[in-house]
Enzyme design. Structure first.
Site, PDB file in Angstrom:
ATOM      1  CB  CYS A  84      -0.988  -0.046   1.152  1.00 37.93           C
ATOM      2  SG  CYS A  84      -2.456   0.921   0.808  1.00 37.93           S
ATOM      3  CG  HIS A 178      -3.272  -3.221   3.783  1.00 33.94           C
ATOM      4  ND1 HIS A 178      -2.370  -2.573   4.594  1.00 33.94           N
ATOM      5  CD2 HIS A 178      -3.896  -2.256   3.073  1.00 33.94           C
ATOM      6  CE1 HIS A 178      -2.453  -1.267   4.402  1.00 33.94           C
ATOM      7  NE2 HIS A 178      -3.379  -1.044   3.479  1.00 33.94           N
ATOM      8  CD  GLU A 180      -0.500  -5.200   6.122  1.00 31.32           C
ATOM      9  OE1 GLU A 180      -0.346  -5.754   5.006  1.00 31.32           O
ATOM     10  OE2 GLU A 180      -0.875  -4.024   6.244  1.00 31.32           O
TER      11      GLU A 180
HETATM   12  N1  GLN Z   1      -3.814   6.418   0.868  1.00 28.90           N
HETATM   13  C1  GLN Z   1      -2.532   6.208   1.469  1.00 28.90           C
HETATM   14  C2  GLN Z   1      -1.460   7.030   0.771  1.00 28.90           C
HETATM   15  O1  GLN Z   1      -1.675   7.509  -0.309  1.00 28.90           O
HETATM   16  C3  GLN Z   1      -2.152   4.739   1.451  1.00 28.90           C
HETATM   17  C4  GLN Z   1      -3.146   3.943   2.253  1.00 28.90           C
HETATM   18  C5  GLN Z   1      -2.598   2.718   2.922  1.00 28.90           C
HETATM   19  O2  GLN Z   1      -1.392   2.505   3.004  1.00 28.90           O
HETATM   20  N2  GLN Z   1      -3.490   1.930   3.462  1.00 28.90           N
HETATM   21  O3  GLN Z   1      -0.407   7.216   1.301  1.00 28.90           O
END
Ligand code: GLN
Length: 199
Positions: A84, A178, A180
């Protein structure tokens, strides 16, 4: 084996726990160390950058030189996995949000990233995705980024709708979701196997 989890912000503990579980499953003798300070990443056999808020994580890792240590590990051939926000940070090409927030990226994955790609309507959702080398995987997306284009050395591991959401470029792994936050250790096992073969 020592795995470092960059622990400045975000879903840190979840990565630590699932990586320990994956180590146990594979019978690997080792430790998983969350870190906010310089020194730990440099002495590790692999690095995980969790999700969270990419602008915040970026600021903190460049401030304390953790960023340089991560780049050093990648150059040594050790596996580096970002999920992410972690994927955003690994990317080489940011979007206008990355630019506007002056988020400094690590540039280790030759991909074009789009922050918050799924918009406000679909802040978070779960889908079963076919992930190459892994199989069907329960993917949890939370305000996730997506990859809109990849360079020629990047292997696509997973797609969702029109987007690329999982990639590998040699020892570098990136996922928009994610792993995890599930009980499924297979992605972390895959990462650990890369660490084992690069020790
Ligand atoms: N929206 C976040 C970003 O742009 C990432 C979201 C996440 O890691 N769950 O940094």
């Amino acid at each position: 084996m020592r795995i470092a989890v960059v622990g400045v912000q975000g879903a840190v503990e979840e990565h630590v726990l699932i990586t320990r579980k994956a180590m146990k499953k594979l019978g690997i003798d080792g430790e998983v160390v969350p870190t906010r300070k310089k020194g730990v990443v440099g002495k590790s056999d692999g690095v995980i950058i969790p999700g969270g808020e990419s602008t915040t994580i970026s600021r903190l890792i460049w401030k304390d030189s953790i960023a340089k240590e991560v780049i050093g590990k990648a150059e040594e051939g050790k596996p580096v996995m970002g999920t992410c926000a972690g994927l955003i940070l690994l990317s080489k090409h940011g979007d206008e949000q990355v630019e506007k927030t002056k988020t400094k990226l690590l540039g280790l994955l030759d991909v074009w990233i789009k922050r918050n790609a799924f918009g406000r309507q679909r802040e978070s959702f779960e889908v079963n995705l076919n992930v190459k080398n892994i199989g069907l995987f329960p993917a949890v997306f939370i305000r996730a980024p997506a990859i809109v284009k990849v360079g020629e050395n990047v292997e696509v591991l997973a797609k969702f709708e029109d987007y690329i959401v999982g990639v590998q470029q040699g020892n570098i792994l990136g996922f928009a979701f994610h792993p995890e936050l599930t009980n499924d250790t297979r992605i972390h096992e895959y990462f650990l196997k890369l660490a084992e073969s690069n020790r």
